[in-house]
Write a protein that holds these residues in place. Structure first.
Motif, PDB file in Angstrom:
ATOM      1  N   ALA A   1       0.855  -1.190   0.000  1.00 36.75           N
ATOM      2  CA  ALA A   1       0.000   0.000   0.000  1.00 36.75           C
ATOM      3  C   ALA A   1       0.890   1.238   0.000  1.00 36.75           C
ATOM      4  CB  ALA A   1      -0.909   0.005   1.221  1.00 36.75           C
TER       5      ALA A   1
ATOM      6  N   SER B   1       1.940   5.339  -0.009  1.00 38.97           N
ATOM      7  CA  SER B   1       1.477   6.528   0.703  1.00 38.97           C
ATOM      8  C   SER B   1       0.405   7.221  -0.124  1.00 38.97           C
ATOM      9  CB  SER B   1       2.629   7.502   0.934  1.00 38.97           C
ATOM     10  OG  SER B   1       3.594   6.924   1.772  1.00 38.97           O
TER      11      SER B   1
ATOM     12  N   ASN C   1      -4.144  10.068   5.643  1.00 32.52           N
ATOM     13  CA  ASN C   1      -3.214   9.671   4.591  1.00 32.52           C
ATOM     14  C   ASN C   1      -1.785  10.040   4.897  1.00 32.52           C
ATOM     15  OD1 ASN C   1      -4.476   8.297   2.221  1.00 32.52           O
ATOM     16  ND2 ASN C   1      -5.945   9.912   2.648  1.00 32.52           N
TER      17      ASN C   1
ATOM     18  N   THR D   1       1.090   3.958   8.332  1.00 32.32           N
ATOM     19  CA  THR D   1       0.574   2.587   8.346  1.00 32.32           C
ATOM     20  C   THR D   1      -0.826   2.518   7.747  1.00 32.32           C
ATOM     21  OG1 THR D   1      -0.356   2.845  10.575  1.00 32.32           O
ATOM     22  CG2 THR D   1       1.889   1.973  10.412  1.00 32.32           C
ATOM     23  N   GLU D   2      -1.197   1.310   7.359  1.00 32.37           N
ATOM     24  CA  GLU D   2      -2.551   0.990   6.912  1.00 32.37           C
ATOM     25  C   GLU D   2      -3.128  -0.027   7.883  1.00 32.37           C
ATOM     26  OE1 GLU D   2      -4.586   2.019   4.642  1.00 32.37           O
ATOM     27  OE2 GLU D   2      -3.477   2.716   2.892  1.00 32.37           O
TER      28      GLU D   2
ATOM     29  N   LYS E   1       3.052   1.291   5.298  1.00 31.35           N
ATOM     30  CA  LYS E   1       2.908   1.664   3.896  1.00 31.35           C
ATOM     31  C   LYS E   1       4.280   1.576   3.228  1.00 31.35           C
ATOM     32  CE  LYS E   1      -0.915   4.916   4.537  1.00 31.35           C
ATOM     33  NZ  LYS E   1      -1.338   6.328   4.482  1.00 31.35           N
ATOM     34  N   ASN E   2       4.274   1.455   1.928  1.00 30.97           N
ATOM     35  CA  ASN E   2       5.495   1.433   1.111  1.00 30.97           C
ATOM     36  C   ASN E   2       6.404   0.251   1.411  1.00 30.97           C
ATOM     37  OD1 ASN E   2       4.817   3.916  -0.227  1.00 30.97           O
ATOM     38  ND2 ASN E   2       5.435   4.973   1.647  1.00 30.97           N
TER      39      ASN E   2
ATOM     40  N   GLY F   1      -2.838   0.161  -4.877  1.00 33.81           N
ATOM     41  CA  GLY F   1      -1.683  -0.540  -4.339  1.00 33.81           C
ATOM     42  C   GLY F   1      -1.435  -1.769  -5.182  1.00 33.81           C
TER      43      GLY F   1
END
Length: 199
Positions: A35, A37, A78, A82-83, A104-105, A180
Motif C-alpha cells: 500500500a 502513501s 493519509n 501505516t494501513e 505503507k510502502n 496498491g
C-alpha cells in the motif's frame, strides 16, 4: 467469477460445482500486499489526499451485502505511515472481525482466514507468517454466496451487524478502489498453520 464464464478452471471443479464457497468449512486468503502513501491533490486551493476512504481488497457478499466475507483497508489519515487491514465475516445478524496494521510502502504477507475448526470458529490473521490478530469465537451459518462474484480491488457495501437500513446498522462502504499492489493471491478451503504459511 460465480458462473465460471471467465475462467471455469478457477471457479468450478470437474463436476461443475463452484469451488469458491466454503459452505460450513474454513477458507483462507493469502497474498502479498503493498500500500503506497497517499497522494496529495490541490483542488480550488484545498489539499485533498487520496485514498481517503475504506477500500476493498477482496470481497464476496450476497446481493444485499448482508452476509459474506470481506478484506478491507480502513480509512485513516493519509499522512499516517501505516494501513489497517481488516477482515469481516457476516452471516445474518452474526459477524466477526479482526485487523492488523502494516507499514505503507513495504510489502507484507497476509494470511486471512475464517477458521471453522470445531472449538475455534474465528477469524485468524497472520502477518508475515505470525498470528497477529483473532476475532472472538462466533459460530456462523452457511454464508450463502455461491452465486455471487468475488471482487478484487473493488467492492460495494458490506453490512455486518444490526438490521439493514436501521439505526443499529454498521457497514463498510467502499467508495474508492484499492490503490496498491497484490501478488501471489491464493485461496484455500482450509485453515493454515503458521508453520505451513511460512513454507
Amino acid at each position: 467469477d460465480s458462473a465460471g464464464s471467465f475462467d471455469p478452471v478457477i471457479s468450478k471443479n470437474n463436476t461443475g460445482n463452484t469451488i469458491l464457497d466454503p459452505k460450513f468449512g474454513s477458507i483462507t486468503f493469502e497474498f502479498f500486499i503493498f500500500a503506497p502513501s497517499g497522494v496529495e491533490y490541490v483542488v480550488n486551493d484545498k489539499s485533498i489526499y487520496l485514498p481517503s476512504g475504506d477500500r476493498s481488497v477482496i470481497q464476496r457478499t450476497t446481493s444485499d451485502g448482508s452476509q459474506g466475507i470481506g478484506i478491507y483497508l480502513l480509512s485513516g489519515a493519509n499522512t499516517d505511515s501505516t494501513e489497517t487491514l481488516q477482515m469481516i465475516v457476516s452471516s445474518g445478524s452474526l459477524h466477526m472481525s479482526a485487523s492488523f496494521e502494516f507499514n505503507k510502502n513495504e510489502w507484507v504477507h497476509a494470511s486471512c482466514q475464517l477458521n471453522r475448526t470445531p472449538g475455534i470458529n474465528k477469524i485468524q490473521l497472520y502477518k508475515n507468517g505470525s498470528l497477529i490478530s483473532t476475532s472472538s469465537t462466533v459460530e456462523t451459518g452457511e454464508l450463502g454466496f455461491a452465486d455471487r462474484d468475488i471482487t478484487i480491488g473493488s467492492g460495494s457495501v458490506h453490512y455486518f451487524t444490526g438490521s439493514v437500513g436501521q439505526p443499529d446498522q454498521l457497514s463498510i462502504d467502499c467508495q474508492e478502489i484499492f490503490s496498491g499492489s497484490l501478488d501471489e493471491l491464493r485461496i484455500f478451503h482450509a485453515a493454515r498453520s503458521s508453520q505451513v504459511i511460512k513454507q
